[in-house]
Design a protein around this motif. Sequence first.
Motif, PDB file in Angstrom:
ATOM      1  N   GLU A  97      71.845  47.847  27.807  1.00  0.00           N
ATOM      2  CA  GLU A  97      71.054  46.723  28.299  1.00  0.00           C
ATOM      3  C   GLU A  97      71.633  46.182  29.605  1.00  0.00           C
ATOM      4  N   ARG A  98      72.945  46.201  29.726  1.00  0.00           N
ATOM      5  CA  ARG A  98      73.580  45.771  30.975  1.00  0.00           C
ATOM      6  C   ARG A  98      73.136  46.661  32.131  1.00  0.00           C
TER       7      ARG A  98
ATOM      8  N   ASP B  95      62.970  41.863  26.585  1.00  0.00           N
ATOM      9  CA  ASP B  95      63.577  41.396  27.833  1.00  0.00           C
ATOM     10  C   ASP B  95      64.776  40.494  27.583  1.00  0.00           C
ATOM     11  N   SER B  96      64.936  40.013  26.354  1.00  0.00           N
ATOM     12  CA  SER B  96      65.946  38.992  26.045  1.00  0.00           C
ATOM     13  C   SER B  96      66.796  39.450  24.873  1.00  0.00           C
TER      14      SER B  96
ATOM     15  N   HIS C 297      64.304  51.155  25.293  1.00  0.00           N
ATOM     16  CA  HIS C 297      64.640  51.142  26.712  1.00  0.00           C
ATOM     17  C   HIS C 297      65.388  52.415  27.120  1.00  0.00           C
TER      18      HIS C 297
ATOM     19  N   LEU D 265      67.495  43.890  38.267  1.00  0.00           N
ATOM     20  CA  LEU D 265      67.918  42.867  39.220  1.00  0.00           C
ATOM     21  C   LEU D 265      67.962  43.424  40.638  1.00  0.00           C
TER      22      LEU D 265
ATOM     23  N   LEU E 129      73.847  38.662  31.819  1.00  0.00           N
ATOM     24  CA  LEU E 129      73.293  39.380  30.670  1.00  0.00           C
ATOM     25  C   LEU E 129      72.759  38.439  29.602  1.00  0.00           C
TER      26      LEU E 129
ATOM     27  N   THR F 141      68.285  35.005  31.307  1.00  0.00           N
ATOM     28  CA  THR F 141      68.326  35.687  32.606  1.00  0.00           C
ATOM     29  C   THR F 141      67.419  36.906  32.583  1.00  0.00           C
ATOM     30  N   GLY F 142      67.463  37.657  31.500  1.00  0.00           N
ATOM     31  CA  GLY F 142      66.578  38.814  31.383  1.00  0.00           C
ATOM     32  C   GLY F 142      65.116  38.409  31.371  1.00  0.00           C
TER      33      GLY F 142
ATOM     34  N   ILE G 257      64.103  37.549  34.991  1.00  0.00           N
ATOM     35  CA  ILE G 257      63.915  38.745  35.810  1.00  0.00           C
ATOM     36  C   ILE G 257      62.579  39.409  35.483  1.00  0.00           C
TER      37      ILE G 257
ATOM     38  N   ARG H  31      70.437  48.466  32.371  1.00  0.00           N
ATOM     39  CA  ARG H  31      69.026  48.218  32.650  1.00  0.00           C
ATOM     40  C   ARG H  31      68.845  46.899  33.394  1.00  0.00           C
ATOM     41  N   ARG H  32      69.565  45.862  32.964  1.00  0.00           N
ATOM     42  CA  ARG H  32      69.449  44.556  33.595  1.00  0.00           C
ATOM     43  C   ARG H  32      69.815  44.638  35.079  1.00  0.00           C
TER      44      ARG H  32
END
Length: 566
Positions: free
Chosen positions: A37-38, A303-304, A337, A45, A85, A89-90, A93, A40-41
Amino acid sequence: MPSEPRPAPFRMPDRILAELAAGGGSAEAIAFLERAERARRLLLLRTLLDRLGTLSTPLSPAAEAWGVLKTAAAAAPGPVDRLLLAPATGAWIAHLLRRLHGTASGPPLWAEAGHLCALAAAASLRAGTRAALRVPLTDGALPLPSLGVARLAGAAEGLTIGQARTRQGELVLSGPGRDGALVSSTVRPATRPVSAPTVESASWMPLRTLTHRTTDGPVAIPLEDLDPYRDLDDPLPPARLDLDEAEAWQRLFDEAAALLTAPGGEGPGRFDLRRIRAVVPWGRTGTLPPAPPTVLVSASSGDSFGAMVIARPSSGVALAETLVHEFQHSKLAALLHLFPLLDDDREERYYAPWRPDPRHLTGLLHGAYAFTGVAGFWRARLAAARDARAADTAGYHFALRRLQSRLVVRTLLTSGRLTAEGRALVTGLARTLDGWLREDVPPAALARARTAAALHRTEWRLRNVVPAPATGPSGLRFRRDRAFWPDVRTHAFATRPAVPRTADEHLAAGDAAAALTRYADVLADAPAEPQALAGWVVARTILEPGRAARRMLARPEELLEPSPRV
């Protein structure tokens, strides 16, 4: 926190996929999902920053805010990484990318893009660095993600532009006042978790946390009622919980955490509470929340990761079950994802035992994965039950959810639309559920669970499915007038009625003959009433099992034309 995502490929070890496919996941497996997930984030971003580079804005440009973030990350990489993360924040974005693609709406685009400045200010405060940024204010308030909301007394109403200056963990916020003069305030946000009750001031409203002490150390999860991107889609204003409501959440969380941190394994229904990144309270619960284990609202978003929107239930058991359920959704979203699990045409034509309406395959997969975790939760409760009543209740929920989940897993496996990874995942779920179906459950609880499962499927078909002509296609045709219907039986059958009165209560008590008579009384006046007809069908098949009963259960909608004799 690198400014550019590293191009190294992400590969999941087979042993981790096997753990997740079984419905659970060790600390190593969850940490792998978080790293994914990091990655992807950061990719999202980077895409967002590229798009914001040409945006006209009265605030500090995106590149300037990003520079503040990089400086903060160099000084305090851990806290700033966690900030980037964070679930909200997700959500920000994803929402802003949808806005840039024209598929979402909100306040002026420059103001939403300016949330990056608020993120940068929060990162600077956490790292103790110095920064000066032009930020968006709403009624003089600046949300600082993961920290709280700074407020200006006497500020101008509406959307305005303020100045945020940070130095050694202190924030000086200034902006236009109601009379046109400049107003300012100075705050020093706490960078450690703050639990309820909290001391607030006119200039600072800190983010609360739900806390619990365990043998492995304290747990602190944000009780997120402030961040504008805490919800699943559009931004929201802060909705501060009353102190008594926040304290009620804390009491429930203590009860839930005690259940979820009790000694046990790492299978479905078990996970480290520290992996939850935020609990978002949905509304304010009334003085009489729904009886356990009912939860009026719970939801999560891919997303979260690690966040869940929940309406406060009335018991710690219900909250614990919901935390398990929503964290399962987060795990599956993270898997989706990484690679496609199925080829879904998104057509809603499948039966889901926990829904009133037809669902698409992705919905089925999410439900199967979530309720396998729920079944595991109740399996643990059954093993820990100290008396017959607790064992009966836990046994019912375990038996019901394992049966329903296995039914959906069968639908997925026979759909012909799973990818290789999807088939591996669903096969792992099937293996777990097949093992559980061989485990003992108190007989009365097992009987009620089977009855409740049959009632739901029967009523679903009566309310949704059009009787097929004898020579028609095998696919289901759905009623155009179908509507939402309340499932009043799933939780009602959780306990055996001491003195049954209604038809449903007689059926839950195991007296199908008495139930059949009462259902027939209702059907005499309303022959097609779906709830009563579903009960009549199930009671009849209990009393007269055989081929005809199996056919009636399989296609109860055929009874609607003509009406059954009662």
